[in-house]
Design an enzyme around this catalytic site. Sequence first.
Site, PDB file in Angstrom:
ATOM      1  CB  CYS A  84      -0.969  -0.012   1.179  1.00  0.00           C
ATOM      2  SG  CYS A  84      -0.195   0.025   2.810  1.00  0.00           S
ATOM      3  CB  THR A  85       0.221   4.856   0.141  1.00  0.00           C
ATOM      4  OG1 THR A  85      -0.821   4.744  -0.826  1.00  0.00           O
ATOM      5  CG2 THR A  85       1.016   6.129  -0.110  1.00  0.00           C
TER       6      THR A  85
END
Length: 363
Positions: free
Chosen positions: A220-221
């Site tokens: 994810c980020t």
Amino acid sequence: MARSISVFAPGREAKHLVPYTPPGPPPLGQKHQTLTLYTITPIPEESLEDLREELFLQLVQYDITGRIYLAKDGINLHLCTPVEHLKDLQSSLQRLVLDRFGQGPDGAIWNFSCEEPGERVFRKLKVAVKKQLVADGRLGAWNVQDSNPPQYLEPKEFHARLDEVGGKTLLIDMRNHFENEVGRFTDSVKMDCITFKENMDLLDELLKGRDKSEEVMMVCTGGIRCSISGRYLSQKGFKDVKMLKGGITSYGRWIQSNPEIKSHFLGKNFTFDGRRGERITSDVLSTCHQCHTPHDDITNCANIRCHLLFIQCPSCRQKWHNTCGPECHEAVERGSGPALSKPYDYHAQVRPGRLLQETAKAA
């Protein structure tokens, strides 16, 4: 102009107001560092409001902007600070949060932007108390503190593992659809979702019937969504869950410091701030939503009643004056038309859909 915000005063039951003026334009040449921090650690519910006030009053004096979310499961923040106050910020967070409440088995995950310090990317500082660090739609159904964390792999280790498996393992991108549209890991499973709750629902479907001893890799980020969903999978009995420590942001910094290495991530890493993304590689994976030429700059429609999140190239930006199409162009330029009274709809705001199809016809 000063505005008042509501905070809870220590030892009081009622709210009181504290005057707050968001910082004005920064001094010429001042640089700002964007960073994130999260840690999954228990914070007593009765301490959350006092902590909220302490953090806010401590950080506003340094002209720090961004978002801090507090919950009984820990802290998750995304901030922008003048470079000269970076140490003040770090020491404040260490003293008020990490020294007081600990770091949990996951540790404190600090992350700095892939880009060099530059402009301020938030307008104001917001500190909020939430029911969950990340809303997963499962409040009360499971306890993040009662689960084991996934295995954290540093960017170099994660890259080496991807080299080793050659696309033959399950690599799940836990971000939303508009994030993976402009950048993604090759061979990753992309979630066609707009909320983390939807992502978690799809995760359940994706892994239904899967052998729980098989490897699952997650990205994810910045890591928080994988830390939560990785613990969720651990509680469901999955034995081999690996995640990228620090997320795509940390991987991007590692790639930039090792230019001789071919990146498994291509394109841009979407960011939830004024930049709307930071470039990891030169690859452009998406197209302008209006004219369909290759482009990957994400923006919001200039009509604040619409605020559509979409990809717009420079030519279309000039043609439509930073709006998403004819109706919003009329609203902004003439102050008339139905787009001036649009009801707020988050789901429509992040899915261009029919509106941009109409724009293409009018082009």
